[in-house]
Scaffold this active site. Sequence first.
Site, PDB file in Angstrom:
ATOM      1  N   ASP A 106       0.935  -1.441   0.184  1.00 56.39           N
ATOM      2  CA  ASP A 106       0.474   0.230   0.031  1.00 56.39           C
ATOM      3  C   ASP A 106       1.114   1.330  -0.132  1.00 56.39           C
ATOM      4  O   ASP A 106       2.106   1.180   0.262  1.00 56.39           O
ATOM      5  CB  ASP A 106      -0.893  -0.205   1.186  1.00 56.39           C
ATOM      6  CG  ASP A 106      -1.791   0.831   1.331  1.00 56.39           C
ATOM      7  OD1 ASP A 106      -2.609   1.521  -0.105  1.00 56.39           O
ATOM      8  OD2 ASP A 106      -3.187   0.617   2.265  1.00 56.39           O
ATOM      9  N   ASP A 107       0.306   2.414  -0.274  1.00 58.28           N
ATOM     10  CA  ASP A 107       1.240   3.530  -0.836  1.00 58.28           C
ATOM     11  C   ASP A 107       1.288   4.125   0.984  1.00 58.28           C
ATOM     12  O   ASP A 107       1.930   4.889   1.146  1.00 58.28           O
ATOM     13  CB  ASP A 107       0.474   4.721  -1.010  1.00 58.28           C
ATOM     14  CG  ASP A 107      -1.151   4.778  -1.603  1.00 58.28           C
ATOM     15  OD1 ASP A 107      -1.701   3.945  -0.518  1.00 58.28           O
ATOM     16  OD2 ASP A 107      -1.519   5.553  -2.805  1.00 58.28           O
TER      17      ASP A 107
ATOM     18  N   ASP B 107      -3.315   4.859   6.814  1.00 59.92           N
ATOM     19  CA  ASP B 107      -3.482   5.535   7.811  1.00 59.92           C
ATOM     20  C   ASP B 107      -3.506   6.143   9.487  1.00 59.92           C
ATOM     21  O   ASP B 107      -2.607   5.342   9.904  1.00 59.92           O
ATOM     22  CB  ASP B 107      -4.441   7.196   7.075  1.00 59.92           C
ATOM     23  CG  ASP B 107      -4.089   8.311   8.051  1.00 59.92           C
ATOM     24  OD1 ASP B 107      -4.166   8.566   8.592  1.00 59.92           O
ATOM     25  OD2 ASP B 107      -4.473   8.717   6.791  1.00 59.92           O
TER      26      ASP B 107
END
Length: 121
Positions: free
Chosen positions: A54-55, A58
């Site tokens: 994943d980038d 959060d």
Amino acid sequence: MPAAVISRELGIRVIETVSVASYHDYANQGDIYVLKEISPELMEKEGEGILIIDDLTDTGKTAGLVRAMMPKAHFATVYAKPKGMPLVDTFITEVSQDTWIYFPWDMGFTYQKPIADDHEG
């Protein structure tokens, strides 16, 4: 984008996706929706031998959902915020919870709407 780069570098020829949406207006996180499920054959061993990329992790809501689907997979991300960090195995950079990441594939000199937003159908 990071998954494509990593797969190229590791010689991985088949990429599977799970599509989860939680940011619907690029500003506020809302309800989580699975837009595309993981292929059933990949879930047979609870993700054992699977690399998830994943980038950004959060709040951890999306990562938690994917982690629940594939608890034995290795979860890697480029950026990890404190709330999401416990859900990933590997990350490149830790950032504060209040940092907004501007990814190059989402940006021009100003915010760029996806091309599809300008067309109907």
